[in-house]
Design a protein around this motif. Structure first.
Motif, mmCIF file in Angstrom:
data_model
loop_
_atom_site.group_PDB
_atom_site.id
_atom_site.type_symbol
_atom_site.label_atom_id
_atom_site.label_comp_id
_atom_site.label_asym_id
_atom_site.label_seq_id
_atom_site.Cartn_x
_atom_site.Cartn_y
_atom_site.Cartn_z
ATOM 1 N N PRO A 144 0.806 -1.228 0.000
ATOM 2 C CA PRO A 144 0.000 0.000 0.000
ATOM 3 C C PRO A 144 0.839 1.279 0.000
ATOM 4 O O PRO A 144 0.497 2.243 -0.685
ATOM 5 N N TYR A 145 1.937 1.292 0.760
ATOM 6 C CA TYR A 145 2.802 2.474 0.758
ATOM 7 C C TYR A 145 3.318 2.769 -0.651
ATOM 8 O O TYR A 145 3.385 3.924 -1.076
ATOM 9 N N THR A 146 3.666 1.719 -1.393
ATOM 10 C CA THR A 146 4.158 1.891 -2.762
ATOM 11 C C THR A 146 3.073 2.460 -3.664
ATOM 12 O O THR A 146 3.337 3.354 -4.484
ATOM 13 N N VAL A 147 1.860 1.952 -3.529
ATOM 14 C CA VAL A 147 0.720 2.470 -4.303
ATOM 15 C C VAL A 147 0.534 3.956 -4.013
ATOM 16 O O VAL A 147 0.378 4.776 -4.927
ATOM 17 N N ALA A 148 0.549 4.307 -2.738
ATOM 18 C CA ALA A 148 0.383 5.711 -2.347
ATOM 19 C C ALA A 148 1.530 6.567 -2.865
ATOM 20 O O ALA A 148 1.323 7.689 -3.350
ATOM 21 N N TYR A 149 2.744 6.060 -2.791
ATOM 22 C CA TYR A 149 3.936 6.791 -3.208
ATOM 23 C C TYR A 149 3.879 7.110 -4.699
ATOM 24 O O TYR A 149 4.082 8.254 -5.123
ATOM 25 N N GLN A 150 3.600 6.093 -5.520
ATOM 26 C CA GLN A 150 3.528 6.309 -6.960
ATOM 27 C C GLN A 150 2.386 7.258 -7.326
ATOM 28 O O GLN A 150 2.547 8.146 -8.168
ATOM 29 N N SER B 76 10.967 -2.337 -4.728
ATOM 30 C CA SER B 76 11.089 -3.680 -5.290
ATOM 31 C C SER B 76 9.809 -4.039 -6.040
ATOM 32 O O SER B 76 8.719 -4.029 -5.461
ATOM 33 N N PHE B 77 9.946 -4.335 -7.326
ATOM 34 C CA PHE B 77 8.819 -4.686 -8.190
ATOM 35 C C PHE B 77 9.141 -5.948 -8.983
ATOM 36 O O PHE B 77 10.317 -6.261 -9.219
#
Length: 217
Positions: A69-75, A208-209
């Motif tokens: 979720p943090y990555t979703v929010a960040y992007q 990381s993706f």
């Protein structure tokens, strides 16, 4: 048939998750509110229901993941979505990110290269809440030239290079956000296209993706 329920327990866990993301530095309240409005557990296997609101990625079908979720929010925050922005997403996956973009107010076009995931999303009941999202089966490196240009482009897999065809499909002053893989280290990048077709690059944190792959499967 699966019954989708968003209980008080789910909402409480979701609020804790959103608070933790805010504490990690996400400041765009529209993004946080959008994620508060979307039940993440709907996008995961029911066996993961009890941990759906932990701030981490989880596996989905076809060897893919639903992002942290943090990555979703960040992007999403880096994209700086304005209402009615035309946004191209590369890598639909579970469709969670696409629905966050739609909830923020974007007109979303999303491409998935995995046919099974594309077909599963067609059957996903919750997508009816976002009838404006347009789903496509195809190669993300090719984009959607028929529907270009786009205000914003989001890549949700580790790109080996900045895809030139996606730069072409970006409007002048448009932005693209992508994790760029350089010898195994993925740096989040924001690309801003100039009027002459050149572009500026900004580099942010490491992430990381799963890898962005060519073709369709």
């Amino acid at each position: 048939m699966r019954k989708f329920e968003d209980t008080y327990r789910h909402k409480g866990l979701r609020k804790k998750l959103i608070d933790s993301i805010r504490d990690k530095g996400i400041t765009n309240e529209r993004v946080l509110e959008a994620m508060m409005n979307i039940p993440r557990h709907f996008f995961l296997d029911t066996a993961l229901d009890h941990i759906a609101y932990e701030d981490r990625a989880f596996p989905i079908q076809e060897g893919q993941t639903i992002s942290q979720p943090y990555t979703v929010a960040y992007q999403t925050q880096l994209l700086e979505i304005e209402p009615y922005d035309k946004v191209l997403e590369i890598g639909t996956g579970s469709a969670y990110q696409a629905m966050v973009l739609a909830e923020v107010g974007a007109n979303v076009f999303t491409i998935e290269r995995q046919k099974k995931l594309f077909d599963l999303n067609k059957e996903f009941i919750f997508r009816k809440k976002y009838p404006g999202i347009k789903f496509f089966y195809g190669d993300g490196f090719e984009g959607l030239p028929t529907f270009a240009p786009f205000d914003k482009i989001l890549i949700t897999a580790a790109a080996p290079f900045i895809p030139p065809k996606l730069i072409e499909q970006l409007k002048p002053n448009g932005r693209m956000v992508l994790p760029l893989d350089n010898e195994g280290v993925q740096k989040m990048m924001r690309i801003t296209k100039n009027h002459d077709g050149s572009y500026e690059e900004e580099t942010f944190s490491n992430f990381s993706f799963v890898p962005m792959l060519k073709g369709r499967n």
